[in-house]
Design a protein around this motif. Structure first.
Motif, PDB file in Angstrom:
ATOM      1  N   SER A 125       0.799  -1.141   0.144  1.00  0.00           N
ATOM      2  CA  SER A 125      -0.074   0.007   0.286  1.00  0.00           C
ATOM      3  C   SER A 125       1.034   1.300  -0.026  1.00  0.00           C
ATOM      4  N   LEU A 126       2.122   1.242   0.668  1.00  0.00           N
ATOM      5  CA  LEU A 126       2.759   2.541   1.017  1.00  0.00           C
ATOM      6  C   LEU A 126       3.534   2.514  -0.495  1.00  0.00           C
ATOM      7  N   GLN A 127       4.124   1.589  -0.871  1.00  0.00           N
ATOM      8  CA  GLN A 127       4.940   1.571  -2.210  1.00  0.00           C
ATOM      9  C   GLN A 127       3.830   2.263  -3.435  1.00  0.00           C
ATOM     10  N   ASP A 128       2.528   1.884  -3.259  1.00  0.00           N
ATOM     11  CA  ASP A 128       1.539   2.434  -4.111  1.00  0.00           C
ATOM     12  C   ASP A 128       1.372   3.770  -4.386  1.00  0.00           C
ATOM     13  N   VAL A 129       1.607   4.480  -3.126  1.00  0.00           N
ATOM     14  CA  VAL A 129       1.467   5.768  -3.009  1.00  0.00           C
ATOM     15  C   VAL A 129       2.988   6.544  -2.874  1.00  0.00           C
ATOM     16  N   GLY A 130       3.873   5.887  -3.528  1.00  0.00           N
ATOM     17  CA  GLY A 130       5.132   6.373  -3.521  1.00  0.00           C
ATOM     18  C   GLY A 130       6.099   6.195  -2.481  1.00  0.00           C
ATOM     19  N   GLY A 131       5.819   5.383  -1.649  1.00  0.00           N
ATOM     20  CA  GLY A 131       6.842   4.952  -0.585  1.00  0.00           C
ATOM     21  C   GLY A 131       7.870   4.000  -0.868  1.00  0.00           C
ATOM     22  N   HIS A 132       9.076   4.150  -0.267  1.00  0.00           N
ATOM     23  CA  HIS A 132      10.068   3.182  -0.213  1.00  0.00           C
ATOM     24  C   HIS A 132      10.288   2.702   1.089  1.00  0.00           C
ATOM     25  N   GLY A 133      10.701   1.498   1.664  1.00  0.00           N
ATOM     26  CA  GLY A 133      11.196   1.137   2.713  1.00  0.00           C
ATOM     27  C   GLY A 133      11.213  -0.342   3.096  1.00  0.00           C
ATOM     28  N   GLU A 134      11.777  -0.623   4.214  1.00  0.00           N
ATOM     29  CA  GLU A 134      11.820  -2.059   4.568  1.00  0.00           C
ATOM     30  C   GLU A 134      11.542  -2.248   6.075  1.00  0.00           C
ATOM     31  N   LEU A 135      11.419  -3.375   6.238  1.00  0.00           N
ATOM     32  CA  LEU A 135      11.357  -3.773   7.824  1.00  0.00           C
ATOM     33  C   LEU A 135      12.466  -3.422   8.559  1.00  0.00           C
ATOM     34  N   ARG A 136      12.460  -2.737   9.638  1.00  0.00           N
ATOM     35  CA  ARG A 136      13.447  -2.496  10.428  1.00  0.00           C
ATOM     36  C   ARG A 136      14.133  -3.769  11.153  1.00  0.00           C
ATOM     37  N   MET A 173      10.162   4.103   6.134  1.00  0.00           N
ATOM     38  CA  MET A 173       9.731   4.526   4.992  1.00  0.00           C
ATOM     39  C   MET A 173      10.119   5.880   4.628  1.00  0.00           C
ATOM     40  N   THR A 174      10.485   6.276   3.417  1.00  0.00           N
ATOM     41  CA  THR A 174      10.788   7.398   2.792  1.00  0.00           C
ATOM     42  C   THR A 174       9.781   7.470   1.512  1.00  0.00           C
ATOM     43  N   PHE A 175       9.345   8.699   1.476  1.00  0.00           N
ATOM     44  CA  PHE A 175       8.337   9.190   0.410  1.00  0.00           C
ATOM     45  C   PHE A 175       8.912  10.177  -0.324  1.00  0.00           C
ATOM     46  N   ASP A 176       8.217   9.982  -1.726  1.00  0.00           N
ATOM     47  CA  ASP A 176       8.675  11.244  -2.735  1.00  0.00           C
ATOM     48  C   ASP A 176       8.067  12.498  -2.279  1.00  0.00           C
ATOM     49  N   ASP A 177       8.510  13.460  -2.705  1.00  0.00           N
ATOM     50  CA  ASP A 177       8.402  14.764  -2.363  1.00  0.00           C
ATOM     51  C   ASP A 177       6.743  15.337  -2.381  1.00  0.00           C
ATOM     52  N   GLN A 178       5.863  14.529  -2.856  1.00  0.00           N
ATOM     53  CA  GLN A 178       4.664  14.956  -3.407  1.00  0.00           C
ATOM     54  C   GLN A 178       3.627  15.453  -2.315  1.00  0.00           C
ATOM     55  N   ALA A 225       0.495  16.980   6.143  1.00  0.00           N
ATOM     56  CA  ALA A 225      -1.045  16.646   6.658  1.00  0.00           C
ATOM     57  C   ALA A 225      -1.526  15.524   5.608  1.00  0.00           C
ATOM     58  N   ASN A 226      -1.384  15.467   4.497  1.00  0.00           N
ATOM     59  CA  ASN A 226      -1.652  14.407   3.456  1.00  0.00           C
ATOM     60  C   ASN A 226      -1.007  13.172   4.003  1.00  0.00           C
ATOM     61  N   LEU A 227       0.207  13.341   4.167  1.00  0.00           N
ATOM     62  CA  LEU A 227       0.828  11.861   4.483  1.00  0.00           C
ATOM     63  C   LEU A 227       0.549  11.455   5.788  1.00  0.00           C
ATOM     64  N   ASN A 228       0.071  12.426   6.876  1.00  0.00           N
ATOM     65  CA  ASN A 228      -0.524  11.948   8.140  1.00  0.00           C
ATOM     66  C   ASN A 228      -1.945  11.099   7.665  1.00  0.00           C
ATOM     67  N   ALA A 229      -2.743  11.729   7.186  1.00  0.00           N
ATOM     68  CA  ALA A 229      -4.096  11.387   6.658  1.00  0.00           C
ATOM     69  C   ALA A 229      -3.870  10.122   6.039  1.00  0.00           C
ATOM     70  N   LEU A 230      -3.155   9.939   4.971  1.00  0.00           N
ATOM     71  CA  LEU A 230      -2.759   8.750   4.394  1.00  0.00           C
ATOM     72  C   LEU A 230      -2.479   7.381   4.973  1.00  0.00           C
TER      73      LEU A 230
END
Ligand code: 5RP
Length: 233
Positions: free
Chosen positions: A151-162, A182-187, A191-196
């Motif tokens: 789900s996170l990758q679908d919205v531009g996130g990149h990351g792995e399990l710690r 997770m890191t996210f593209d700059d878009q 507030a949007n990221l929190n809600a997402l």
């Protein structure tokens, strides 16, 4: 390094001076929160400060117990006067990134329940945007981690399990969750990221604390700067 330690300590002492008799005080987690706990215990011993505390983690529970502070279980709390904790990042509008530790669930519960959240940082924690220096920790139900990662990758996130500290297993939070860093593209604005993140099934909690801090104390050399949240935020 010594200077940062001193800044953490001086900011914690400043925060402890804002605690008044009769308050219920939430105790954060981390090295700065530890200084705060030590200072509260000193004030109790030497000045008779009368407070009840609520811990945000097993670590801060043990620290407070050993220091002789009176503790109330979080199950019994409906509101508290202050919650005092550190943070990994603080933006100009006082949004926080937390969760380098493993205690996001209780930390956010206490941050939401308190009348006032006081955040203690040194200048190295000040950033322009959340995610600038650290990935965003996303606590996930263990069986849901791949679905959440997708789900996170679908919205531009990149990351792995710690990983755990020795690197031979996975980090497990005190709530029994896994963590996706997770890191996210700059878009996204924060507030949007929190809600997402709040809306993704399988996410237990995440490290963005938006509109929760009331006051940020910033230690710098031997001074402590106070930044209050603006009334319209
Ligand atoms: C724990 C946290 C800590 O408050 C944050 O990592 C800051 O730690 P420190 O005071 O050791 O710099 O968010 O979940």
């Amino acid at each position: 390094m010594t200077e940062v330690l001193n800044e953490k300590k001086s900011v914690a002492i400043h925060a402890a001076n804002l605690v008044e008799n009769g308050m219920i005080v939430g105790l954060g987690t981390g090295s700065t929160a530890n200084y705060f706990i030590e200072e509260l215990a000193r004030k109790k011993r030497e000045q008779g400060l009368k407070i009840t505390t609520v811990a945000s983690s097993v670590v801060s529970t043990i620290k407070a117990q050993k220091a002789g502070l009176e503790l109330m279980a979080i199950e019994h709390v409906t509101n508290l006067d202050l919650y005092v904790d550190g943070a990994d990042e603080v933006t100009p509008d006082l949004t926080l990134l937390k969760g380098r530790g493993f205690d996001l669930v209780k930390e956010k519960l206490l941050a939401k329940a308190c009348q006032k959240m006081i955040v203690m940082v040194d200048q190295s924690k000040l950033v322009d945007r959340i995610g600038q220096n650290f990935p965003i920790p996303v606590e996930v139900m263990p069986f849901a981690w791949q679905l959440v990662q997708k789900s996170l990758q679908d919205v531009g996130g990149h990351g792995e399990l710690r990983s755990n500290s020795s690197g031979d297993g996975l980090a497990i939070t005190s709530h029994g969750s896994l963590v996706l860093d997770m890191t996210f593209d700059d878009q996204y604005d924060v507030a949007n990221l929190n809600a997402l993140l709040n809306a993704i099934p399988g996410v237990v909690e995440h490290g963005i604390f938006e509109q929760l801090a009331s006051l940020v104390l910033i230690g710098s050399h031997d001074q402590v700067e106070q930044r209050w949240v603006k009334p319209d935020q």
